[in-house]
Design a protein around this motif. Structure first.
Motif, mmCIF file in Angstrom:
data_model
loop_
_atom_site.group_PDB
_atom_site.id
_atom_site.type_symbol
_atom_site.label_atom_id
_atom_site.label_comp_id
_atom_site.label_asym_id
_atom_site.label_seq_id
_atom_site.Cartn_x
_atom_site.Cartn_y
_atom_site.Cartn_z
ATOM 1 N N GLN A 122 0.824 -1.207 0.000
ATOM 2 C CA GLN A 122 0.000 0.000 0.000
ATOM 3 C C GLN A 122 0.861 1.261 0.000
ATOM 4 O OE1 GLN A 122 -1.323 -2.468 2.734
ATOM 5 N NE2 GLN A 122 -3.506 -1.933 2.765
ATOM 6 N N LYS A 123 1.999 1.201 0.669
ATOM 7 C CA LYS A 123 2.903 2.354 0.662
ATOM 8 C C LYS A 123 3.394 2.658 -0.744
ATOM 9 C CE LYS A 123 4.469 1.702 5.423
ATOM 10 N NZ LYS A 123 5.558 1.230 6.309
ATOM 11 N N ARG A 124 3.684 1.618 -1.519
ATOM 12 C CA ARG A 124 4.114 1.834 -2.903
ATOM 13 C C ARG A 124 3.000 2.467 -3.723
ATOM 14 N NH1 ARG A 124 7.034 -3.242 -2.154
ATOM 15 N NH2 ARG A 124 5.190 -4.399 -2.826
ATOM 16 N N MET A 125 1.782 1.977 -3.560
ATOM 17 C CA MET A 125 0.651 2.521 -4.314
ATOM 18 C C MET A 125 0.380 3.978 -3.923
ATOM 19 S SD MET A 125 -2.103 -0.604 -4.570
ATOM 20 C CE MET A 125 -2.410 -0.685 -2.789
ATOM 21 N N ILE A 126 0.411 4.255 -2.630
ATOM 22 C CA ILE A 126 0.153 5.622 -2.164
ATOM 23 C C ILE A 126 1.257 6.563 -2.638
ATOM 24 C CG2 ILE A 126 -0.118 7.088 -0.120
ATOM 25 C CD1 ILE A 126 -2.466 5.176 -0.732
ATOM 26 N N THR A 127 2.501 6.070 -2.701
ATOM 27 C CA THR A 127 3.607 6.898 -3.184
ATOM 28 C C THR A 127 3.361 7.357 -4.617
ATOM 29 O OG1 THR A 127 5.207 5.790 -1.740
ATOM 30 C CG2 THR A 127 6.083 6.950 -3.664
ATOM 31 N N ILE A 128 2.879 6.448 -5.465
ATOM 32 C CA ILE A 128 2.576 6.806 -6.855
ATOM 33 C C ILE A 128 1.492 7.882 -6.909
ATOM 34 C CG2 ILE A 128 1.635 5.956 -9.043
ATOM 35 C CD1 ILE A 128 2.880 3.215 -8.357
ATOM 36 N N LEU A 129 0.429 7.691 -6.130
ATOM 37 C CA LEU A 129 -0.685 8.640 -6.139
ATOM 38 C C LEU A 129 -0.280 9.989 -5.551
ATOM 39 C CD1 LEU A 129 -3.563 6.226 -5.044
ATOM 40 C CD2 LEU A 129 -3.123 7.128 -7.338
ATOM 41 N N VAL A 130 0.571 9.957 -4.530
ATOM 42 C CA VAL A 130 1.014 11.208 -3.914
ATOM 43 C C VAL A 130 1.925 11.982 -4.863
ATOM 44 C CG1 VAL A 130 2.508 12.121 -2.096
ATOM 45 C CG2 VAL A 130 0.702 10.506 -1.510
ATOM 46 N N LEU A 131 2.834 11.275 -5.567
ATOM 47 C CA LEU A 131 3.710 11.942 -6.535
ATOM 48 C C LEU A 131 2.901 12.559 -7.673
ATOM 49 C CD1 LEU A 131 6.714 9.446 -6.783
ATOM 50 C CD2 LEU A 131 6.689 11.700 -5.701
ATOM 51 N N LEU A 132 1.752 11.983 -7.964
ATOM 52 C CA LEU A 132 0.890 12.534 -9.005
ATOM 53 C C LEU A 132 0.423 13.945 -8.669
ATOM 54 C CD1 LEU A 132 -0.379 11.722 -11.718
ATOM 55 C CD2 LEU A 132 -2.346 10.841 -10.446
ATOM 56 N N GLN A 133 0.390 14.273 -7.377
ATOM 57 C CA GLN A 133 -0.019 15.615 -6.959
ATOM 58 C C GLN A 133 0.946 16.678 -7.473
ATOM 59 O OE1 GLN A 133 -2.965 16.223 -5.283
ATOM 60 N NE2 GLN A 133 -3.266 14.038 -5.653
ATOM 61 N N ILE A 134 2.230 16.336 -7.602
ATOM 62 C CA ILE A 134 3.206 17.292 -8.121
ATOM 63 C C ILE A 134 2.876 17.628 -9.567
ATOM 64 C CG2 ILE A 134 5.640 17.639 -8.678
ATOM 65 C CD1 ILE A 134 6.336 15.864 -6.288
#
Length: 478
Positions: A17-29
């Motif tokens: 889940q941390k890997r998935m959330i990292t992708i989604l969070v980086l999308l905010q940039i």
């Protein structure tokens, strides 16, 4: 087992889940770069001094875009307005659609077309094509951002919703700052638009690997598919293949049944009043946030530094609200209302201090107010997602976000009320913040409370008894 018990078994926030959330969070940039693009691309041309002749000349990198708009400055503002008009449309359309056909297909479709239209912006041969591309990018950005935020919540256990929601909003603020740095080093506007859009392509390829939301699958009756995804979570989290058997309910026993629509936000007795209150709170957050930004005074210095500070000033708000919303004595409801009230009080105090020149000035108080309303804005995102059941969560967020855009559109016009009285704009912001704070207290507390998955669960006496002790008001249906 119920869904929250299943998350505790497979891992509420494991390494997968941390890997998935990292992708989604980086999308905010990436989304922040698209949102801020017009600020640097459409900047008024600068006058530089030629080293040989000493004559003033226009900055050629900025002037390239001004040739595109034929030196008509109003077109810059129009392109910015079209982007945010697109965001408003996307908020309304994508929310209900993702509740009906699924999070992943709507999310990926929005991201794909945002990247595509983003390249259209960079290659636009005329202003008309540029303006249309900004409208379409805004539509994709606004809708996809909502689904992205919901996925960061639904991939993890409820106890981590506040953290993932805060990380998402905080990274958006970081994205604004990084875009300012990118704009400083990449001056030609077409190159800047292309450079800001390229990360979206890489992130799209990474997002293709993400699964559908198990919460959405369960709420729509696809229990077996939800169990398969949760079992995959367990394997990837290093817990082995744990058997997951979710409890079947009446609401989840009919896959592909008619999905609750936006009308349920009006007709459902509990959701109706929640939606009315939340729409006003979102509207007030947006009005006060953008109003304070405009009233803080124009920065005459480096515009790249100004854009960077616009993002950095929000960062202290996120650890601040993370601390309060997870405390039993504060929670979501009281924290949101208090931050809004303090923002309103900051606006009130600006009327009694000098505009600048001292530590306690109108500008410093306005920035404190912006810090407070940024914290409230972050909380209302997390709080709203917890107040709506899974089956209608995106529709609720979409309607609330639509009212948020209305506040943002109206904010630039409030300073013109100075013609009535010099203190009128700050009085409007003050009353908006304090009134929203009072209305927010009518909502139930959600800290350490289970999230409803269906409308039947939301209406059940058992669920209402769980929330009722936190609600001291006459409108018990809230």
């Amino acid at each position: 087992m119920d869904l929250e018990e299943a998350y505790q078994v497979v891992g509420e926030f494991g390494r997968h889940q941390k890997r998935m959330i990292t992708i989604l969070v980086l999308l905010q940039i990436y989304m922040a770069c698209q949102s801020m693009l017009i600020i640097l691309v459409g900047a008024v041309p600068e006058y530089l001094t030629e080293p040989v002749t000493g004559r003033p000349t226009l900055n050629k990198f900025v002037l390239n875009f001004w040739y595109l708009i034929k030196h008509q400055a109003y077109k810059v503002n129009l392109a910015g307005s079209l982007f945010f008009a697109g965001v408003l449309i996307g908020n309304v359309l994508f929310g209900p659609l993702s509740d009906k056909i699924g999070r992943k297909p709507v999310f990926l479709t929005g991201l794909f077309f945002e990247v595509l239209f983003g390249y259209g912006t960079a290659l636009a041969p005329s202003y008309e094509i540029f303006a249309v591309s900004r409208l379409l990018v805004g539509m994709m950005n606004g809708g996809m951002a909502l689904v992205c935020f919901v996925l960061t919540q639904e991939y993890v256990g409820k106890s981590y919703w506040a953290m993932t929601g805060t990380l998402t909003n905080m990274t958006f603020a970081v994205g604004i700052t990084l875009f300012a740095a990118l704009g400083y080093y990449v001056r030609p506007w077409r190159n800047l638009a292309t450079a800001a859009n390229c990360p979206g392509l890489l992130l799209f390829l990474l997002c293709v690997t993400l699964p559908e939301s198990p919460r959405w699958l369960y709420s729509r009756g696809h229990t077996e598919k939800a169990e398969d995804i949760l079992q995959d979570f367990a394997v990837r989290n290093g817990k082995g293949r744990i058997p997951v058997k979710l409890r079947r309910t009446v609401s989840t026993s009919a896959p592909d049944a008619a999905s609750p629509g936006v009308f349920q936000l009006v007709t459902h007795p509990i959701l109706r009043w929640r939606t009315v209150v939340l729409m006003y709170v979102w509207y007030a957050c947006s009005l006060v946030y953008y109003g304070l930004t405009l009233s803080a005074g124009e920065d005459k210095g480096n515009r790249y530094l100004s854009v960077a500070m616009y993002g950095l000033v929000e960062l202290p708000a996120y650890p601040l609200c993370m601390y309060f919303i997870n405390k039993q004595w504060a929670g979501r409801r009281k924290s949101m209302s208090n931050f809004l009230a303090f923002a309103g009080i900051s606006c009130l105090l600006t009327m009694f201090v000098p505009e600048s020149g001292s530590l306690l000035s109108a500008t410093s108080l306005a920035l404190v107010g912006k810090l407070m309303v940024s914290a409230a804005f972050n909380i209302v995102y997390v709080y709203t997602s917890e107040l709506y059941p899974t089956v209608i969560r995106n529709a609720g967020l979409g309607v609330c976000s639509m009212s948020c855009r209305v506040g943002g559109i109206l904010a630039p016009f409030v300073p013109s009320m100075k013609s009535l009285h010099t203190s009128m704009p700050f009085m409007v912001f003050c009353l908006s913040g304090i009134s929203a704070a009072c209305l927010g207290l009518l909502l139930p507390e959600t800290l350490n409370k289970p999230a409803a998955e269906t409308l039947d669960e939301l209406s059940s006496p058992t669920y209402q008894r769980i929330l009722k002790p936190q609600v001291n008001m006459s409108m018990t249906e809230l």
